[in-house]
Design an enzyme around this catalytic site. Structure first.
Site, short mmCIF file in Angstrom:
data_model
loop_
_atom_site.label_atom_id
_atom_site.label_comp_id
_atom_site.label_asym_id
_atom_site.label_seq_id
_atom_site.Cartn_x
_atom_site.Cartn_y
_atom_site.Cartn_z
N ASN A 218 43.39 36.24 37.44
CA ASN A 218 44.23 35.04 37.26
C ASN A 218 43.44 33.74 37.17
O ASN A 218 43.89 32.79 36.55
CB ASN A 218 45.31 34.97 38.35
CG ASN A 218 44.74 34.92 39.74
OD1 ASN A 218 43.59 35.31 39.98
ND2 ASN A 218 45.54 34.47 40.68
N GLY A 293 41.78 39.96 45.20
CA GLY A 293 42.65 40.89 44.50
C GLY A 293 43.82 41.29 45.38
O GLY A 293 44.19 40.57 46.31
N SER A 294 44.37 42.45 45.08
CA SER A 294 45.59 42.87 45.77
C SER A 294 45.30 43.45 47.14
O SER A 294 44.18 43.87 47.43
CB SER A 294 46.31 43.91 44.91
OG SER A 294 45.49 45.04 44.79
N GLU A 315 40.27 37.98 49.93
CA GLU A 315 41.27 37.01 49.46
C GLU A 315 42.35 37.80 48.75
O GLU A 315 42.18 38.20 47.61
CB GLU A 315 40.62 36.02 48.47
CG GLU A 315 39.56 35.12 49.08
CD GLU A 315 40.14 34.02 49.96
OE1 GLU A 315 41.38 33.90 50.05
OE2 GLU A 315 39.35 33.29 50.57
N CYS A 349 48.08 33.60 43.63
CA CYS A 349 48.18 34.32 44.90
C CYS A 349 48.96 33.54 45.96
O CYS A 349 49.71 34.12 46.73
CB CYS A 349 46.78 34.60 45.41
SG CYS A 349 45.75 33.12 45.47
N GLU A 529 37.21 30.80 51.56
CA GLU A 529 36.45 30.25 50.45
C GLU A 529 36.67 28.75 50.45
O GLU A 529 37.72 28.27 50.87
CB GLU A 529 36.89 30.89 49.12
CG GLU A 529 36.54 32.36 49.12
CD GLU A 529 36.69 33.07 47.78
OE1 GLU A 529 37.70 32.84 47.10
OE2 GLU A 529 35.81 33.87 47.45
N1 LIG Z 1 43.89 35.21 47.94
C1 LIG Z 1 43.31 34.86 46.80
O1 LIG Z 1 42.46 33.97 46.76
C2 LIG Z 1 43.70 35.55 45.52
C3 LIG Z 1 43.35 34.93 44.31
C4 LIG Z 1 43.72 35.56 43.12
C5 LIG Z 1 44.42 36.76 43.13
N2 LIG Z 1 44.76 37.33 44.29
C6 LIG Z 1 45.54 38.58 44.32
O2 LIG Z 1 45.07 39.48 43.34
C7 LIG Z 1 46.10 40.31 42.87
C8 LIG Z 1 46.11 40.33 41.37
O3 LIG Z 1 44.86 40.61 40.87
P1 LIG Z 1 44.45 42.06 40.32
O4 LIG Z 1 45.63 42.73 39.71
O5 LIG Z 1 43.23 41.88 39.50
O6 LIG Z 1 44.08 42.82 41.68
P2 LIG Z 1 43.42 44.26 41.86
O7 LIG Z 1 43.33 44.50 43.31
O8 LIG Z 1 44.06 45.26 41.02
O9 LIG Z 1 41.93 44.09 41.26
C9 LIG Z 1 41.06 43.10 41.71
C10 LIG Z 1 39.64 43.51 41.39
O10 LIG Z 1 39.31 44.68 42.11
C11 LIG Z 1 38.76 45.66 41.25
N3 LIG Z 1 39.06 46.97 41.80
C12 LIG Z 1 40.20 47.69 41.63
N4 LIG Z 1 40.09 48.85 42.34
C13 LIG Z 1 38.90 48.82 42.98
C14 LIG Z 1 38.22 49.72 43.85
N5 LIG Z 1 38.76 50.88 44.23
N6 LIG Z 1 36.99 49.37 44.30
C15 LIG Z 1 36.44 48.21 43.95
N7 LIG Z 1 37.02 47.33 43.11
C16 LIG Z 1 38.24 47.63 42.63
C17 LIG Z 1 39.42 45.35 39.92
O11 LIG Z 1 38.69 45.93 38.85
C18 LIG Z 1 39.40 43.83 39.92
O12 LIG Z 1 38.14 43.35 39.55
C19 LIG Z 1 47.37 39.74 43.46
O13 LIG Z 1 47.78 40.50 44.55
C20 LIG Z 1 46.94 38.35 43.90
O14 LIG Z 1 47.73 37.81 44.92
C21 LIG Z 1 44.40 36.75 45.49
C1 LIG Z 2 43.77 26.92 42.65
N1 LIG Z 2 44.97 27.48 43.26
C2 LIG Z 2 46.15 27.09 42.50
C3 LIG Z 2 45.11 27.00 44.63
C4 LIG Z 2 44.93 28.94 43.21
C5 LIG Z 2 43.88 29.60 44.04
C6 LIG Z 2 43.67 31.06 43.68
C7 LIG Z 2 44.87 31.94 43.80
O1 LIG Z 2 45.24 32.73 42.97
#
Ligand SMILES: NC(=O)c1ccc[n+]([C@@H]2O[C@H](COP(=O)([O-])OP(=O)(O)OC[C@H]3O[C@@H](n4cnc5c(N)ncnc54)[C@H](O)[C@@H]3O)[C@@H](O)[C@H]2O)c1
Ligand SMILES: C[N+](C)(C)CCCC=O
Length: 555
Positions: A218, A293-294, A315, A349, A529
């Site tokens: 994202n 990620g998720s 995160e 997120c 972060e």
């Molecule tokens: N808290 C934050 O700062 C933040 C920021 C952005 C997105 N997110 C979260 O990310 C999610 C969306 O992103 P997404 O669909 O790319 O998430 P995802 O968890 O599917 O993937 C994230 C990353 O992990 C990698 N990955 C997947 N499986 C893995 C494994 N088994 N081992 C190692 N790496 C692996 C993916 O290739 C990708 O690079 C949402 O839940 C969102 O809330 C959080």
């Molecule tokens: C820059 N924002 C809008 C705070 C997003 C941080 C990363 C979350 O997805």
């Protein structure tokens, strides 16, 4: 602008095969310096490129760009995919058109090994430099990003689908983050403590080694900057793996660091999906993993990292509450709710997707929020007026639309949006667009209120009292962010103290100053972060005890 958008408008059916190198290199491919990596004998071709001055292409058009250049990067250059043992390439799509933008070659064990070795080699030099020296190089990287802002933002839009308006802000936040940690690099220091008899002790703040960054799709460039800037400032090297859906701009960051003068191999990019990410987490030469990620993937990352007792930063996702009290400025609250739900097509997120509105202002709030949501301009994300672009992929679009369908089945009312959006522009007809959606008559038990949708869907829930809304807002396993709109200062502080989330926005939402730590409570993760505290997550403290007299021993 060397190649302008008008070239394509004149020949709409043609595809301009503009290479990314054409955007950023100073020489033709045949003139490109090709060397084997001194750090790790890769046996692969390393292509060293340099960014172009501002006389080159400033922008490309939606539906025109095709990238041919390698997307993996180590030993200071882009690495051509291996001819033997290569894994099948995966298509990368342009969300606004549904067209294949490029092919991504996932890294297997051999490539991950080379990237880690490349980082280990650079670490030896970088970690021995003073913080001031490191900061100077990072400042140069920040300067180049500022200079190349438009090109990088265009690339982000084409690969991610978000509007150019937002992508520019993302790039600004990225260079600000690098600039911020460049300033901090020179301040890193230990502590001196006097001990009895003239003896003393001190602490050394030391880097961890090779850190791995794994990113979501994202905020592709911003996430790479948020992870690399503190890591590099503290003297670490990094191997970064972007999401397989957005592999393009992290490589540009790698080229920028290289041009700024980091040692060859300091910031590397390996492409791939879960397999590549797992190889990184399990690699014994990796000292730390920072993941965005998720939640389900975050759990796996933590499990894998535990094998070598690696520290992790997680995160993760969220389902944040935004609480609107009736004493608020309604106009600000409506704007805040839009900011909390519809930036980056809702794929944020920390979005405040559970919008709790005090019952006595529910009707005027809904009326205004729906009016403004209907006015959001959806369309070509590279057009200046566009405020909502395309979602990341067709499966993700279908998933988000599925949440809206399920919400209706469970009794929610769709006040607006929640439909696929088909543009009149023929080149966008296969893009992954939808209209932003406001749901009312929601209850806390509905799936749309409990689960992270990660799309432009706002669920509105009425409430009566402060105590009640606090309990409902905190009744979730997530804890990334929260928001409050009120004119009552005491109440604002009370709520900020009691909300179980890593961030509380008061009378605003989704502001993101790099000086402030960002991260989650509960299952939204841990570690932070941004802000000075992040130094703690990318360094370790060594205590040195100096005896100035004789050793007193009981033996
Ligand atoms: N808290 C934050 O700062 C933040 C920021 C952005 C997105 N997110 C979260 O990310 C999610 C969306 O992103 P997404 O669909 O790319 O998430 P995802 O968890 O599917 O993937 C994230 C990353 O992990 C990698 N990955 C997947 N499986 C893995 C494994 N088994 N081992 C190692 N790496 C692996 C993916 O290739 C990708 O690079 C949402 O839940 C969102 O809330 C959080
Ligand atoms: C820059 N924002 C809008 C705070 C997003 C941080 C990363 C979350 O997805």
């Amino acid at each position: 602008m060397a190649i302008s958008c008008s070239v394509d408008r004149d020949t709409p059916s043609s595809i301009m095969a503009i290479s990314l190198f054409a955007l950023i290199r100073t020489s033709t491919p045949s003139e490109m310096l090709q060397q084997s990596c001194s750090a790790a004998q890769t046996g692969l071709e390393i292509l060293r490129t340099r960014l172009l001055p501002s006389t080159v292409i400033r922008s490309a058009c939606t539906g025109t760009l095709q990238l041919k250049e390698p997307l993996n990067f180590w030993c200071g250059g882009r690495v051509k995919p291996s001819t033997k043992d290569a894994r099948p390439s995966e298509p990368v799509y342009e969300p606004a058109t549904g067209r294949v933008l490029c092919e991504m070659f996932p890294c297997g064990p051999a490539e991950v090994e080379q990237a880690v070795q490349s980082a280990q080699s650079a670490f030896k030099t970088w970690s021995q430099m003073s913080g001031m020296e490191r900061g100077r190089v990072m400042l140069e990287a920040a300067r180049i990003i500022r200079e190349q802002r438009e090109e990088i933002a265009n690339m982000e839009v084409i690969n991610n689908g978000k509007s150019i308006f937002e992508a520019r802000i993302d790039i600004d936040i990225a260079w600000q983050c690098i600039e911020y940690y460049a300033g901090i690099a020179g301040t890193l220091a230990g502590q001196h403590v006097q001990l009895p008899g003239g003896s003393f002790a001190y602490t050394r703040r030391e880097p961890l080694g090779v850190c791995v960054g794994i990113g979501a799709w994202n905020y592709p460039f911003q996430i790479a900057a948020w992870k690399s800037a503190p890591a590099l400032a503290c003297g670490n090297a990094m191997v970064f793996k972007p999401s397989p859906m957005t592999p393009v701009t992290a490589v540009i960051l790698a080229e920028i660091y290289a041009q700024a003068g980091v040692p060859e191999g300091l910031f590397n990019v390996v492409q791939g999906s879960a397999e590549t990410g797992s190889l990184l987490c399990l690699h014994p030469g990796v000292a730390k993993v920072s993941f965005t990620g998720s939640v389900p993937t975050g759990i796996k990352i933590m499990e894998m990292s535990a094998k070598h007792v690696k520290p992790v930063t997680l995160e993760l996702g969220g389902k944040s509450p935004l609480i609107i009290f009736s004493d608020c400025s309604l106009e600000n609250a409506v704007n805040g709710a839009l900011m909390a739900n519809f930036l980056s097509q809702g794929e944020v997120c920390c979005n405040g997707t559970r919008v709790f509105v005090q019952r006595d202002i529910l009707e005027p709030f809904l009326e205004e929020v729906v009016k403004k949501t209907r006015g959001i301009k959806i369309g070509d994300p590279l057009q200046e007026g566009t405020r909502m672009g395309a979602l990341i992929s067709k499966p993700h679009l279908d998933r988000v639309l599925g949440f809206v369908r399920q919400a209706k089945q469970q009794g929610a009312t769709v006040l607006c949006g929640g439909e696929p959006y088909v543009s009149e522009d023929p080149k966008l007809k296969s893009g992954y667009f939808m209209s932003p959606c406001v749901l009312s008559n929601c209850t806390d038990e509905m799936t749309c209120v409990k689960e992270e949708i990660f799309g432009p869907v706002m669920s509105v829930l009425p409430f009566d009292t402060e105590e009640e809304v606090l309990q409902r807002a905190n009744n979730t396993t997530f804890g990334l962010a929260s928001g409050v709109f009120t004119r009552d200062v005491s109440r604002a502080h009370r709520m900020a103290a009691k909300l179980q989330a890593g961030t509380c926005f008061v009378n605003t939402y989704n502001a993101s100053p790099v000086e402030m730590p960002f991260g989650g409570y509960k299952m939204s993760g841990f570690g932070r972060e941004n802000g000075t505290v992040t130094v703690e997550y990318y360094s370790q403290l060594k205590t040195v005890i100096m005896e100035m007299g004789d050793v007193e021993s009981p033996f």
